[in-house]
Design a protein around this motif. Structure first.
Motif, PDB file in Angstrom:
ATOM      1  N   GLN A 138       0.835  -1.185   0.000  1.00 12.67           N
ATOM      2  CA  GLN A 138       0.000   0.000   0.000  1.00 12.67           C
ATOM      3  C   GLN A 138       0.876   1.243   0.000  1.00 12.67           C
ATOM      4  OE1 GLN A 138      -2.994   0.611  -0.325  1.00 12.67           O
ATOM      5  NE2 GLN A 138      -3.317   2.616   0.530  1.00 12.67           N
ATOM      6  N   LEU A 139       0.431   2.318  -0.639  1.00 15.73           N
ATOM      7  CA  LEU A 139       1.270   3.486  -0.857  1.00 15.73           C
ATOM      8  C   LEU A 139       1.535   4.313   0.384  1.00 15.73           C
ATOM      9  CD1 LEU A 139      -0.282   4.723  -4.191  1.00 15.73           C
ATOM     10  CD2 LEU A 139       2.084   4.027  -3.877  1.00 15.73           C
ATOM     11  N   HIS A 140       0.561   4.488   1.245  1.00 18.88           N
ATOM     12  CA  HIS A 140       0.682   5.460   2.326  1.00 18.88           C
ATOM     13  C   HIS A 140      -0.136   5.016   3.518  1.00 18.88           C
ATOM     14  CE1 HIS A 140       0.526   9.374   4.410  1.00 18.88           C
ATOM     15  NE2 HIS A 140       1.602   9.652   3.723  1.00 18.88           N
ATOM     16  N   ASN A 141       0.266   5.443   4.707  1.00 15.13           N
ATOM     17  CA  ASN A 141      -0.432   5.015   5.914  1.00 15.13           C
ATOM     18  C   ASN A 141      -1.790   5.672   6.081  1.00 15.13           C
ATOM     19  OD1 ASN A 141       0.997   7.494   6.379  1.00 15.13           O
ATOM     20  ND2 ASN A 141       0.534   7.287   8.547  1.00 15.13           N
ATOM     21  N   ARG A 142      -2.023   6.822   5.459  1.00 14.10           N
ATOM     22  CA  ARG A 142      -3.296   7.534   5.648  1.00 14.10           C
ATOM     23  C   ARG A 142      -4.293   7.077   4.585  1.00 14.10           C
ATOM     24  NH1 ARG A 142      -5.924  12.262   3.902  1.00 14.10           N
ATOM     25  NH2 ARG A 142      -7.185  13.237   5.514  1.00 14.10           N
ATOM     26  N   VAL A 143      -5.225   6.224   4.991  1.00 13.61           N
ATOM     27  CA  VAL A 143      -6.237   5.694   4.079  1.00 13.61           C
ATOM     28  C   VAL A 143      -7.547   6.421   4.329  1.00 13.61           C
ATOM     29  CG1 VAL A 143      -7.570   3.668   3.419  1.00 13.61           C
ATOM     30  CG2 VAL A 143      -5.140   3.447   3.930  1.00 13.61           C
ATOM     31  N   THR A 144      -8.086   7.065   3.293  1.00 11.71           N
ATOM     32  CA  THR A 144      -9.286   7.866   3.466  1.00 11.71           C
ATOM     33  C   THR A 144     -10.556   7.149   3.051  1.00 11.71           C
ATOM     34  OG1 THR A 144      -8.937   8.870   1.299  1.00 11.71           O
ATOM     35  CG2 THR A 144      -8.046  10.036   3.207  1.00 11.71           C
ATOM     36  N   ARG A 145     -10.470   6.217   2.106  1.00 15.06           N
ATOM     37  CA  ARG A 145     -11.663   5.493   1.676  1.00 15.06           C
ATOM     38  C   ARG A 145     -11.294   4.125   1.123  1.00 15.06           C
ATOM     39  NH1 ARG A 145     -16.485   8.358   1.299  1.00 15.06           N
ATOM     40  NH2 ARG A 145     -16.285  10.596   1.446  1.00 15.06           N
ATOM     41  N   ILE A 146     -12.203   3.168   1.303  1.00 13.03           N
ATOM     42  CA  ILE A 146     -12.098   1.864   0.664  1.00 13.03           C
ATOM     43  C   ILE A 146     -13.443   1.574   0.025  1.00 13.03           C
ATOM     44  CG2 ILE A 146     -11.711  -0.602   0.976  1.00 13.03           C
ATOM     45  CD1 ILE A 146      -9.985   0.001   3.342  1.00 13.03           C
ATOM     46  N   ARG A 147     -13.429   1.136  -1.223  1.00  9.65           N
ATOM     47  CA  ARG A 147     -14.695   0.851  -1.912  1.00  9.65           C
ATOM     48  C   ARG A 147     -14.544  -0.433  -2.718  1.00  9.65           C
ATOM     49  NH1 ARG A 147     -19.044   4.171  -2.865  1.00  9.65           N
ATOM     50  NH2 ARG A 147     -17.875   5.997  -2.218  1.00  9.65           N
ATOM     51  N   GLU A 148     -15.590  -1.267  -2.721  1.00 10.15           N
ATOM     52  CA  GLU A 148     -15.592  -2.519  -3.471  1.00 10.15           C
ATOM     53  C   GLU A 148     -16.308  -2.319  -4.795  1.00 10.15           C
ATOM     54  OE1 GLU A 148     -16.934  -7.201  -2.802  1.00 10.15           O
ATOM     55  OE2 GLU A 148     -18.034  -5.576  -1.824  1.00 10.15           O
ATOM     56  N   ASP A 149     -15.708  -2.797  -5.900  1.00 12.18           N
ATOM     57  CA  ASP A 149     -16.376  -2.671  -7.184  1.00 12.18           C
ATOM     58  C   ASP A 149     -17.193  -3.922  -7.485  1.00 12.18           C
ATOM     59  OD1 ASP A 149     -14.684  -4.657  -8.233  1.00 12.18           O
ATOM     60  OD2 ASP A 149     -13.352  -3.233  -9.209  1.00 12.18           O
ATOM     61  N   GLY A 150     -17.807  -3.962  -8.654  1.00 10.77           N
ATOM     62  CA  GLY A 150     -18.693  -5.059  -9.008  1.00 10.77           C
ATOM     63  C   GLY A 150     -18.011  -6.398  -9.157  1.00 10.77           C
ATOM     64  N   GLU A 151     -16.687  -6.422  -9.273  1.00 12.65           N
ATOM     65  CA  GLU A 151     -15.946  -7.668  -9.418  1.00 12.65           C
ATOM     66  C   GLU A 151     -15.303  -8.117  -8.110  1.00 12.65           C
ATOM     67  OE1 GLU A 151     -13.214  -7.149 -12.581  1.00 12.65           O
ATOM     68  OE2 GLU A 151     -14.754  -6.974 -14.134  1.00 12.65           O
ATOM     69  N   GLY A 152     -15.624  -7.435  -6.999  1.00 12.64           N
ATOM     70  CA  GLY A 152     -15.076  -7.819  -5.708  1.00 12.64           C
ATOM     71  C   GLY A 152     -13.685  -7.286  -5.444  1.00 12.64           C
ATOM     72  N   ILE A 153     -13.211  -6.364  -6.276  1.00  6.67           N
ATOM     73  CA  ILE A 153     -11.908  -5.746  -6.075  1.00  6.67           C
ATOM     74  C   ILE A 153     -12.066  -4.557  -5.129  1.00  6.67           C
ATOM     75  CG2 ILE A 153      -9.969  -4.584  -7.190  1.00  6.67           C
ATOM     76  CD1 ILE A 153     -10.234  -7.533  -7.909  1.00  6.67           C
ATOM     77  N   PHE A 154     -11.125  -4.403  -4.208  1.00  8.29           N
ATOM     78  CA  PHE A 154     -11.151  -3.262  -3.295  1.00  8.29           C
ATOM     79  C   PHE A 154     -10.193  -2.181  -3.783  1.00  8.29           C
ATOM     80  CE2 PHE A 154     -13.056  -6.452  -0.650  1.00  8.29           C
ATOM     81  CZ  PHE A 154     -13.968  -5.736   0.108  1.00  8.29           C
ATOM     82  N   TRP A 155     -10.710  -0.953  -3.858  1.00 10.63           N
ATOM     83  CA  TRP A 155      -9.932   0.208  -4.257  1.00 10.63           C
ATOM     84  C   TRP A 155      -9.721   1.078  -3.017  1.00 10.63           C
ATOM     85  CZ3 TRP A 155      -8.101   0.776  -9.235  1.00 10.63           C
ATOM     86  CH2 TRP A 155      -8.620  -0.126 -10.188  1.00 10.63           C
ATOM     87  N   ILE A 156      -8.479   1.432  -2.759  1.00 13.88           N
ATOM     88  CA  ILE A 156      -8.110   2.110  -1.515  1.00 13.88           C
ATOM     89  C   ILE A 156      -7.472   3.453  -1.850  1.00 13.88           C
ATOM     90  CG2 ILE A 156      -6.752   1.937   0.601  1.00 13.88           C
ATOM     91  CD1 ILE A 156      -6.748  -1.137   0.101  1.00 13.88           C
ATOM     92  N   ALA A 157      -8.075   4.524  -1.360  1.00 16.82           N
ATOM     93  CA  ALA A 157      -7.527   5.868  -1.553  1.00 16.82           C
ATOM     94  C   ALA A 157      -6.618   6.207  -0.389  1.00 16.82           C
ATOM     95  CB  ALA A 157      -8.657   6.895  -1.652  1.00 16.82           C
ATOM     96  N   CYS A 158      -5.427   6.679  -0.677  1.00 18.76           N
ATOM     97  CA  CYS A 158      -4.479   7.001   0.384  1.00 18.76           C
ATOM     98  C   CYS A 158      -3.612   8.176  -0.034  1.00 18.76           C
ATOM     99  CB  CYS A 158      -3.597   5.797   0.705  1.00 18.76           C
ATOM    100  SG  CYS A 158      -2.629   5.215  -0.710  1.00 18.76           S
ATOM    101  N   GLY A 159      -3.040   8.829   0.950  1.00 22.12           N
ATOM    102  CA  GLY A 159      -2.186   9.973   0.662  1.00 22.12           C
ATOM    103  C   GLY A 159      -1.838  10.732   1.918  1.00 22.12           C
ATOM    104  N   PRO A 160      -0.909  11.660   1.840  1.00 23.16           N
ATOM    105  CA  PRO A 160      -0.476  12.424   3.014  1.00 23.16           C
ATOM    106  C   PRO A 160      -1.547  13.389   3.483  1.00 23.16           C
ATOM    107  CG  PRO A 160       0.515  13.302   1.025  1.00 23.16           C
ATOM    108  CD  PRO A 160      -0.196  12.041   0.624  1.00 23.16           C
ATOM    109  N   ASP A 161      -1.384  13.875   4.720  1.00 19.46           N
ATOM    110  CA  ASP A 161      -2.336  14.828   5.285  1.00 19.46           C
ATOM    111  C   ASP A 161      -2.251  16.191   4.618  1.00 19.46           C
ATOM    112  OD1 ASP A 161      -3.483  13.180   7.281  1.00 19.46           O
ATOM    113  OD2 ASP A 161      -1.653  13.392   8.448  1.00 19.46           O
ATOM    114  N   THR A 162      -1.090  16.551   4.152  1.00 20.95           N
ATOM    115  CA  THR A 162      -0.894  17.866   3.559  1.00 20.95           C
ATOM    116  C   THR A 162      -0.201  17.739   2.215  1.00 20.95           C
ATOM    117  OG1 THR A 162       1.233  18.124   4.697  1.00 20.95           O
ATOM    118  CG2 THR A 162      -0.722  18.990   5.802  1.00 20.95           C
ATOM    119  N   SER A 163      -0.293  18.763   1.437  1.00 22.88           N
ATOM    120  CA  SER A 163       0.353  18.792   0.134  1.00 22.88           C
ATOM    121  C   SER A 163       0.998  20.166  -0.057  1.00 22.88           C
ATOM    122  CB  SER A 163      -0.686  18.553  -0.954  1.00 22.88           C
ATOM    123  OG  SER A 163      -0.104  18.570  -2.226  1.00 22.88           O
ATOM    124  N   PRO A 164       2.212  20.236  -0.640  1.00 23.99           N
ATOM    125  CA  PRO A 164       2.970  19.119  -1.200  1.00 23.99           C
ATOM    126  C   PRO A 164       3.610  18.262  -0.123  1.00 23.99           C
ATOM    127  CG  PRO A 164       4.237  21.116  -1.360  1.00 23.99           C
ATOM    128  CD  PRO A 164       2.893  21.529  -0.828  1.00 23.99           C
TER     129      PRO A 164
END
Length: 356
Positions: free
Chosen positions: A4-30
């Motif tokens: 996984q790319l980053h420790n801060r995970v903001t959302r997890i969503r399952e698609d129609g094929e049972g795959i989980f998509w995980i959004a992650c990223g730092p608290d601040t940018s850049p």
């Protein structure tokens, strides 16, 4: 990438094929730390970084559309993923600037974006268009985006009335919102599974979204920030305000205040299970509420999964498995055994705050 790319995970969503998509990223940018979107097939991670998506790595929201594509909102810009391409959109494509707060897709395939800067944009399949007073949308503080069962789009507005866009088949090519004065200060929407009625939560309680349905004293029971629909017309609402937070069950104009059943008032996630019972994730553990609201038990009932105190979200997937986001990683169960996804499996840190 195998991790996984980053420790801060903001959302997890399952698609129609049972795959989980995980959004992650730092608290601040850049930030020098990588962020992006990860795909988990149950065995390994495939990660998309900001090198593939030339936008800010801080993800705010994303959803899976009916056609299987993913729409991802960033601190700056939106990206569409489909099986064959990754398409970024920015100011050059007509998109408003600023962080994306919420995304929604209407039945005609148009994507709508709500920005922290109080702006609304619409993608018509070719280009993004700014939506404002010329389309009847005069709000200066849009909140939730919600697509009703008939395809109407509701935009919550707090304070002030919400706005409704009629279903695609009823409006033709014209985009024009109508004020919905009966829907005021909406923070969250939910639609009854049995009656089709839409309700919304406010800082004071819940209200019916239908015209001509008057407020009643029973509706004023406290701050609402979460909503879920159960079977047979039952609605569940929750909040995390210390004085007015907790959990409420509503059926036929009867409200049950279930705060005393919870390990803590601060409710972060709720999920209605297949049997009609409800799981509540709080900052001091989990509770399972009976379908009729008459009783509750700590969950899980045994020590098979040491979830810990801080539980941020809970969801049941299409195969009946229950997933819990915690400060110790992701736990999931099929009802018999528990498994855990943590640093050893690809999460560089364990804290997970959202599953959808």
């Amino acid at each position: 990438y195998k991790r996984q790319l980053h420790n801060r995970v903001t959302r997890i969503r399952e698609d129609g094929e049972g795959i989980f998509w995980i959004a992650c990223g730092p608290d601040t940018s850049p930030s020098a730390e990588p962020g992006g979107l990860s795909r988990f097939d149950g065995a390994s991670f495939t990660c998309y970084t900001d090198s593939e998506t030339p936008l800010d790595p801080l993800l705010h929201d994303f959803l899976v559309a009916d056609d299987g594509s993913l729409w991802v909102g960033f601190l700056e810009g939106i990206v569409r993923f489909d099986p064959h391409s990754i398409i970024p959109y920015g100011a050059a494509d007509g998109l408003d600037e600023g962080a994306v707060r919420k995304l929604a897709v209407t039945p005609d395939g148009e994507c709508w974006a709500n920005f922290n800067s109080a702006l609304i944009s619409r993608f018509d399949g070719t280009r993004w268009h700014k939506v404002g007073s010329s389309e009847g949308l005069t709000t200066s503080s849009p909140r939730d985006l919600f697509v009703e069962a008939d395809g109407s789009l509701l935009i919550g507005n707090s304070p002030g009335p919400a706005f409704r866009l009629p279903p695609p088949g009823d409006r033709g090519a014209e985009v024009h919102f109508e004020a919905a004065p009966a829907i005021t200060s909406a923070q969250a929407f939910v639609q009854s599974a049995s009656t089709g009625e839409t309700w919304f939560g406010t800082s004071e309680g819940i209200r019916p979204a239908g015209d001509g349905q008057a407020e009643a004293p029973w509706m004023n029971f406290g701050n609402v920030s979460l909503a879920a629909a159960g079977p047979d017309g039952v609605l569940w609402f929750a909040g995390n305000n210390q004085s007015e937070g907790g959990l409420f069950r509503v059926e036929s104009e009867e409200v049950q205040n279930l705060k005393s059943f919870l390990p803590y008032y601060d409710v972060r996630g709720i999920e209605v299970l297949e049997d009609g019972s409800l799981l509540a994730a709080t900052m001091r553990g989990m509770a399972r509420i009976a379908p009729d609201g008459s009783s509750a038990v700590p969950w899980p009932a045994d020590s098979s999964a040491a979830l810990g105190n801080r539980c941020f979200d809970v969801v049941q997937d299409g195969e009946g498995r229950i997933w819990v986001a915690t400060a110790k990683g992701i736990f999931f169960t099929d009802g018999t055994a528990w498994s855990q996804i943590d640093e050893r499996d690809g999460l560089p840190k364990d804290a997970i705050n959202r599953i959808e």
